[in-house]
Design a protein around this motif. Structure first.
Motif, PDB file in Angstrom:
ATOM      1  N   SER A 181      30.005  -3.728 -21.065  1.00 37.74           N
ATOM      2  CA  SER A 181      31.397  -4.185 -20.999  1.00 37.74           C
ATOM      3  C   SER A 181      32.344  -3.050 -20.628  1.00 37.74           C
ATOM      4  O   SER A 181      32.068  -1.874 -20.897  1.00 37.74           O
ATOM      5  CB  SER A 181      31.824  -4.782 -22.341  1.00 37.74           C
ATOM      6  OG  SER A 181      31.887  -3.774 -23.335  1.00 37.74           O
ATOM      7  N   VAL A 182      33.459  -3.413 -20.026  1.00 36.14           N
ATOM      8  CA  VAL A 182      34.517  -2.450 -19.736  1.00 36.14           C
ATOM      9  C   VAL A 182      34.973  -1.787 -21.036  1.00 36.14           C
ATOM     10  O   VAL A 182      35.198  -0.568 -21.087  1.00 36.14           O
ATOM     11  CB  VAL A 182      35.697  -3.145 -19.034  1.00 36.14           C
ATOM     12  CG1 VAL A 182      36.910  -2.214 -18.962  1.00 36.14           C
ATOM     13  CG2 VAL A 182      35.298  -3.597 -17.631  1.00 36.14           C
ATOM     14  N   GLU A 183      35.082  -2.576 -22.074  1.00 37.66           N
ATOM     15  CA  GLU A 183      35.527  -2.040 -23.371  1.00 37.66           C
ATOM     16  C   GLU A 183      34.597  -0.941 -23.871  1.00 37.66           C
ATOM     17  O   GLU A 183      35.052   0.057 -24.447  1.00 37.66           O
ATOM     18  CB  GLU A 183      35.609  -3.161 -24.405  1.00 37.66           C
ATOM     19  CG  GLU A 183      36.053  -2.677 -25.772  1.00 37.66           C
ATOM     20  CD  GLU A 183      36.201  -3.799 -26.785  1.00 37.66           C
ATOM     21  OE1 GLU A 183      36.065  -3.524 -27.997  1.00 37.66           O
ATOM     22  OE2 GLU A 183      36.469  -4.949 -26.379  1.00 37.66           O
ATOM     23  N   SER A 184      33.289  -1.101 -23.664  1.00 43.31           N
ATOM     24  CA  SER A 184      32.337  -0.098 -24.155  1.00 43.31           C
ATOM     25  C   SER A 184      32.560   1.248 -23.470  1.00 43.31           C
ATOM     26  O   SER A 184      32.422   2.303 -24.100  1.00 43.31           O
ATOM     27  CB  SER A 184      30.904  -0.577 -23.937  1.00 43.31           C
ATOM     28  OG  SER A 184      30.573  -0.610 -22.541  1.00 43.31           O
ATOM     29  N   SER A 227      33.026  -8.336 -18.459  1.00 41.88           N
ATOM     30  CA  SER A 227      34.192  -8.560 -19.319  1.00 41.88           C
ATOM     31  C   SER A 227      35.399  -7.705 -18.924  1.00 41.88           C
ATOM     32  O   SER A 227      35.842  -6.845 -19.705  1.00 41.88           O
ATOM     33  CB  SER A 227      33.833  -8.295 -20.790  1.00 41.88           C
ATOM     34  OG  SER A 227      32.708  -9.040 -21.189  1.00 41.88           O
ATOM     35  N   PRO A 228      35.939  -7.911 -17.725  1.00 37.32           N
ATOM     36  CA  PRO A 228      37.180  -7.211 -17.354  1.00 37.32           C
ATOM     37  C   PRO A 228      38.258  -7.460 -18.405  1.00 37.32           C
ATOM     38  O   PRO A 228      38.310  -8.527 -19.019  1.00 37.32           O
ATOM     39  CB  PRO A 228      37.551  -7.853 -16.005  1.00 37.32           C
ATOM     40  CG  PRO A 228      36.289  -8.425 -15.486  1.00 37.32           C
ATOM     41  CD  PRO A 228      35.493  -8.843 -16.674  1.00 37.32           C
ATOM     42  N   MET A 229      39.118  -6.458 -18.596  1.00 35.47           N
ATOM     43  CA  MET A 229      40.105  -6.531 -19.672  1.00 35.47           C
ATOM     44  C   MET A 229      41.504  -6.768 -19.117  1.00 35.47           C
ATOM     45  O   MET A 229      41.963  -6.034 -18.241  1.00 35.47           O
ATOM     46  CB  MET A 229      40.070  -5.253 -20.500  1.00 35.47           C
ATOM     47  CG  MET A 229      38.710  -4.955 -21.111  1.00 35.47           C
ATOM     48  SD  MET A 229      38.754  -3.558 -22.256  1.00 35.47           S
ATOM     49  CE  MET A 229      39.570  -4.310 -23.666  1.00 35.47           C
ATOM     50  N   ASP A 230      42.164  -7.796 -19.636  1.00 34.68           N
ATOM     51  CA  ASP A 230      43.558  -8.041 -19.279  1.00 34.68           C
ATOM     52  C   ASP A 230      44.461  -7.368 -20.305  1.00 34.68           C
ATOM     53  O   ASP A 230      43.984  -6.649 -21.202  1.00 34.68           O
ATOM     54  CB  ASP A 230      43.851  -9.543 -19.193  1.00 34.68           C
ATOM     55  CG  ASP A 230      43.521 -10.276 -20.494  1.00 34.68           C
ATOM     56  OD1 ASP A 230      43.359  -9.610 -21.554  1.00 34.68           O
ATOM     57  OD2 ASP A 230      43.420 -11.515 -20.460  1.00 34.68           O
ATOM     58  N   HIS A 231      45.752  -7.567 -20.174  1.00 27.17           N
ATOM     59  CA  HIS A 231      46.722  -6.899 -21.057  1.00 27.17           C
ATOM     60  C   HIS A 231      46.454  -7.231 -22.525  1.00 27.17           C
ATOM     61  O   HIS A 231      46.474  -6.334 -23.384  1.00 27.17           O
ATOM     62  CB  HIS A 231      48.138  -7.316 -20.673  1.00 27.17           C
ATOM     63  CG  HIS A 231      49.190  -6.731 -21.561  1.00 27.17           C
ATOM     64  ND1 HIS A 231      49.589  -5.418 -21.483  1.00 27.17           N
ATOM     65  CD2 HIS A 231      49.932  -7.295 -22.577  1.00 27.17           C
ATOM     66  CE1 HIS A 231      50.516  -5.176 -22.393  1.00 27.17           C
ATOM     67  NE2 HIS A 231      50.744  -6.296 -23.061  1.00 27.17           N
ATOM     68  N   GLU A 232      46.178  -8.480 -22.801  1.00 26.54           N
ATOM     69  CA  GLU A 232      45.962  -8.896 -24.183  1.00 26.54           C
ATOM     70  C   GLU A 232      44.718  -8.232 -24.769  1.00 26.54           C
ATOM     71  O   GLU A 232      44.727  -7.762 -25.917  1.00 26.54           O
ATOM     72  CB  GLU A 232      45.821 -10.420 -24.243  1.00 26.54           C
ATOM     73  CG  GLU A 232      45.698 -10.971 -25.656  1.00 26.54           C
ATOM     74  CD  GLU A 232      45.640 -12.495 -25.688  1.00 26.54           C
ATOM     75  OE1 GLU A 232      45.250 -13.039 -26.743  1.00 26.54           O
ATOM     76  OE2 GLU A 232      45.974 -13.129 -24.666  1.00 26.54           O
TER      77      GLU A 232
END
Length: 348
Positions: free
Chosen positions: A175-178, A139-144
């Motif tokens: 996940s990247v977010e984690s 789950s790479p994260m974009d700007h949004e």
């Protein structure tokens, strides 16, 4: 006739019992046999997918050349009550492990952990590039997606410097977010621990201002013993109302316009981060600061030096007066100049 029938039944039972014992012994022998990889392989990187059956696991191991008689492996798993208790994840299977011990690995969840390092002194842009490109993070994260994360963490404004540089371990497909959430919480913990032990009389109104200072220290030197002295220079300049005049803040304020060299015009650019123009600290950190830099910002070394200049070997020469500093600049930046030399704190 009845006696013969009775002997026949007893004989069949004994034969069946003997066959069962032989089979049980054979299965036990199989369970204790070591697994040997094809060729010279000494380990196997193996993944069990979420919801995968023991039959599927055995077939995959057989296809890799690491497992013979997969049906026996499945039968062993059923007898060992392991068939329905395996854990999904990545495993590193060493050559020589027995079939029975491998089942114990699968059921105990000894999955393989990976790591990613958020480097001290890196910007959030550099951090996101490293996280989004990591092959084991999902789950790479974009700007949004990042904006949604910042909102959930109640981060208002520029999030630079709010994530703690460290090595983080995770299972495959985390996940990247984690990772970012863990780094954010870690920074909050470390910063407040260090703030509680701070020296008295510092010119900071909040832990956040101390973090800004720590980011300047982090960018100015990679030499551990210099951190406190660099922090001392910056603190004394703040107390005297002098501009900090540190190049890393200028570079940060330039963003993508910075191509490797700072011109005189750039030093005059009125960005919020240009400490040759503004007084006091920049509005936010300019990079991630580690505990050592935070500690230095909160325990600056006493002294009288107000200037420092890079010597070209990773260390700095510290000066008390402008005249002494100018002599050091001539010595280290002109007479012995090497590529990329520059005074990091210049005269007013």
């Amino acid at each position: 006739m009845l006696k013969k029938l009775l002997f026949a039944v007893v004989g069949l039972c004994l034969a069946g019992l003997l066959a069962a014992v032989v089979f049980w012994k054979a299965l036990d022998w199989y369970g204790n046999q070591p697994m040997i990889g094809p060729g010279s392989a000494d380990s196997l990187e193996f993944t069990i997918a979420q919801g995968e059956s023991m039959t599927g696991v055995a077939d995959s191991l057989a296809k890799s050349g690491w497992l013979h008689y997969p049906k026996l492996f499945v039968l062993l798993a059923k007898i060992e009550k392991a068939a329905g208790a395996i854990h999904a994840g990545d495993y590193l299977i060493p050559a020589g492990i027995t079939h029975r011990d491998l089942l114990k690995v699968f059921t105990s969840g000894q999955v393989r952990y990976y790591n990613v390092t958020l480097v001290e002194g890196h910007t959030l842009k550099e951090v996101m590039a490293a996280l989004n490109q990591h092959e084991k993070l999902s789950s790479p994260m974009d700007h949004e997606a990042l904006q949604a994360l910042y909102k959930s963490l109640e981060i208002a404004g520029n999030p630079e410097g709010l994530f703690y540089p460290d090595t983080y371990f995770f299972q495959a497909n985390a996940s990247v977010e984690s990772i970012l959430r863990r780094a954010y919480q870690r920074m909050d913990t470390v910063l407040h621990e260090e703030w509680e032990k701070r020296a008295e009389g510092l010119p900071y109104q909040s832990p956040y201002e101390a973090l800004i200072m720590a980011s300047l220290v982090e960018k100015e030197t990679g030499v551990p013993y210099e951190r406190g002295e660099i922090a001392g220079v910056f603190v004394r300049r703040l107390e005297k109302g002098m501009r900090l005049q540190t190049d890393p803040t200028v570079i940060y304020g330039l963003g993508d316009r910075y191509k490797g060299n700072i011109s005189r015009q750039m030093l005059r650019d009125a960005t919020p981060y240009n400490t040759y123009v503004i007084k006091g600290l920049p509005p936010t950190p300019i990079a991630m600061a580690g505990r050592e830099a935070i500690h230095a910002a909160l325990h600056p070394e006493d002294g009288q030096s107000l200037y420092f200049v890079a010597k070209g070997d990773g260390t700095h020469y510290f000066s008390k007066t402008l005249a002494e500093h100018n002599r050091a600049v001539r010595q280290y930046q002109i007479e012995q100049r090497r590529e990329n030399y520059r005074s990091t704190v210049e005269a007013q």
